[in-house]
Design a protein around this motif. Structure first.
Motif, short mmCIF file in Angstrom:
data_model
loop_
_atom_site.label_atom_id
_atom_site.label_comp_id
_atom_site.label_asym_id
_atom_site.label_seq_id
_atom_site.Cartn_x
_atom_site.Cartn_y
_atom_site.Cartn_z
N PRO A 117 3.52 -24.01 -1.27
CA PRO A 117 4.48 -24.14 -2.37
C PRO A 117 4.12 -25.25 -3.34
CG PRO A 117 5.63 -23.77 -0.31
CD PRO A 117 4.18 -23.98 0.05
N LEU A 121 4.28 -26.25 -7.84
CA LEU A 121 4.86 -27.44 -8.46
C LEU A 121 3.83 -28.33 -9.14
CD1 LEU A 121 7.35 -28.45 -5.64
CD2 LEU A 121 7.85 -27.19 -7.74
N GLU A 145 19.90 -23.50 -8.10
CA GLU A 145 19.02 -23.09 -7.02
C GLU A 145 18.19 -21.90 -7.49
OE1 GLU A 145 21.16 -22.19 -3.48
OE2 GLU A 145 22.37 -24.03 -3.56
N ARG A 147 15.38 -19.25 -6.07
CA ARG A 147 14.69 -18.71 -4.90
C ARG A 147 13.50 -17.89 -5.37
NH1 ARG A 147 15.67 -14.22 -1.38
NH2 ARG A 147 17.45 -13.63 -2.69
N MET A 159 10.72 -19.66 -1.09
CA MET A 159 11.04 -21.06 -1.32
C MET A 159 12.25 -21.13 -2.24
SD MET A 159 8.51 -23.93 -3.00
CE MET A 159 8.80 -25.68 -2.82
N THR A 160 13.21 -21.99 -1.91
CA THR A 160 14.35 -22.24 -2.78
C THR A 160 14.25 -23.66 -3.31
OG1 THR A 160 15.77 -20.72 -1.52
CG2 THR A 160 16.86 -22.31 -2.96
N LEU A 161 14.20 -23.80 -4.62
CA LEU A 161 14.10 -25.09 -5.29
C LEU A 161 15.47 -25.52 -5.77
CD1 LEU A 161 10.96 -24.12 -7.35
CD2 LEU A 161 10.98 -25.89 -5.60
N PHE A 163 17.66 -28.09 -8.24
CA PHE A 163 17.56 -28.93 -9.42
C PHE A 163 18.93 -29.47 -9.80
CE2 PHE A 163 14.11 -25.89 -9.68
CZ PHE A 163 13.02 -26.67 -10.05
N LEU A 170 14.10 -32.20 -10.29
CA LEU A 170 13.92 -31.57 -8.98
C LEU A 170 14.53 -32.46 -7.91
CD1 LEU A 170 12.54 -29.35 -7.20
CD2 LEU A 170 10.53 -30.85 -7.15
N TRP A 173 13.79 -28.89 -1.83
CA TRP A 173 13.53 -27.46 -1.62
C TRP A 173 13.78 -27.07 -0.17
CZ3 TRP A 173 8.94 -30.28 -3.40
CH2 TRP A 173 8.13 -30.74 -2.36
#
Length: 208
Positions: A117, A121, A145, A147, A159-161, A163, A170, A173
């Motif tokens: 992941p 980024l 969020e 995904r 992956m769930t980010l 913010f 950020l 995650w």
């Protein structure tokens, strides 16, 4: 065991490249509203504009429980996760690789950056399109969020980010790998625009 600990470190499970799937798979990409698309573009721009930061992190895994440490980022391509003692773990991304060191046994594991992941980024121009698809978008108050998964191999994991919108940054995650293992990472005390020593991103090497 060593590889398992490596790929779970800091949520860097091989969700974006660890399992080769046979045949094409359809991605059920989310249908975003115009307002949501605007926020996604803002997030992309925010990630691209964040050239470096330092923060504290808290990591929680189902297997190893809770751990903490310090994270350093310098875009593009560099990141360092230093775990607090007594943890023997260190993870450094640089030169297109992610190198994980377990000092308790004097071994390292190397994974291509694009297979993690972090590859998303740490790109020079982060985008949630093309080889990355958005599976879901949720906004709760001042938190968004996203995904996401690899477009060509969604079976590898997701992956769930997280913010914060005020200011846009950020916050952490969650990674769900192909085996169903979940790792959660949260950032706090974030500092941007700092001076970061290049020595911080020297890749660990095997101990002789």
């Amino acid at each position: 065991m060593m590889l398992r600990r490596a790929v779970m470190a800091c949520g860097l499970a091989l969700a974006f490249g660890g399992t080769v799937m046979s045949g094409p798979q359809a991605v059920a990409a989310a249908s975003l509203t115009s307002a949501q698309q605007v926020w996604v573009h803002r997030i992309e721009s925010s990630l691209a504009d964040t050239k470096n930061f330092q923060a504290r992190f808290e990591q929680v895994t189902e297997q190893d429980g809770r751990s903490t440490g310090t994270v350093l980022l310098e875009r593009p391509g560099k990141m360092r996760f230093s775990y607090d003692p007594p943890s023997p773990l260190l993870l450094v991304a640089n030169e297109g690789k992610v190198v994980f060191q377990d000092r308790s046994i004097g071994q390292i594991t190397t994974i291509p950056l694009d297979h993690t992941p972090l590859g998303l980024l740490l790109r020079p121009d982060p985008r949630f399109s093309g080889d990355v698809s958005i599976l879901g978008y949720e906004q709760h108050g001042s938190e968004i969020e996203l995904r996401v998964t690899r477009t060509e191999n969604p079976g590898e994991g997701e992956m769930t980010l997280f913010f914060s919108t005020h200011p846009l940054s950020l916050k952490g995650w969650t990674v769900l790998d192909a085996q169903g293992h979940r790792t959660v990472v949260h950032f706090s005390n974030i500092q941007t625009g700092i001076s970061v020593s290049e020595d911080s991103f020297i890749l660990p090497k095997d101990e002789d």
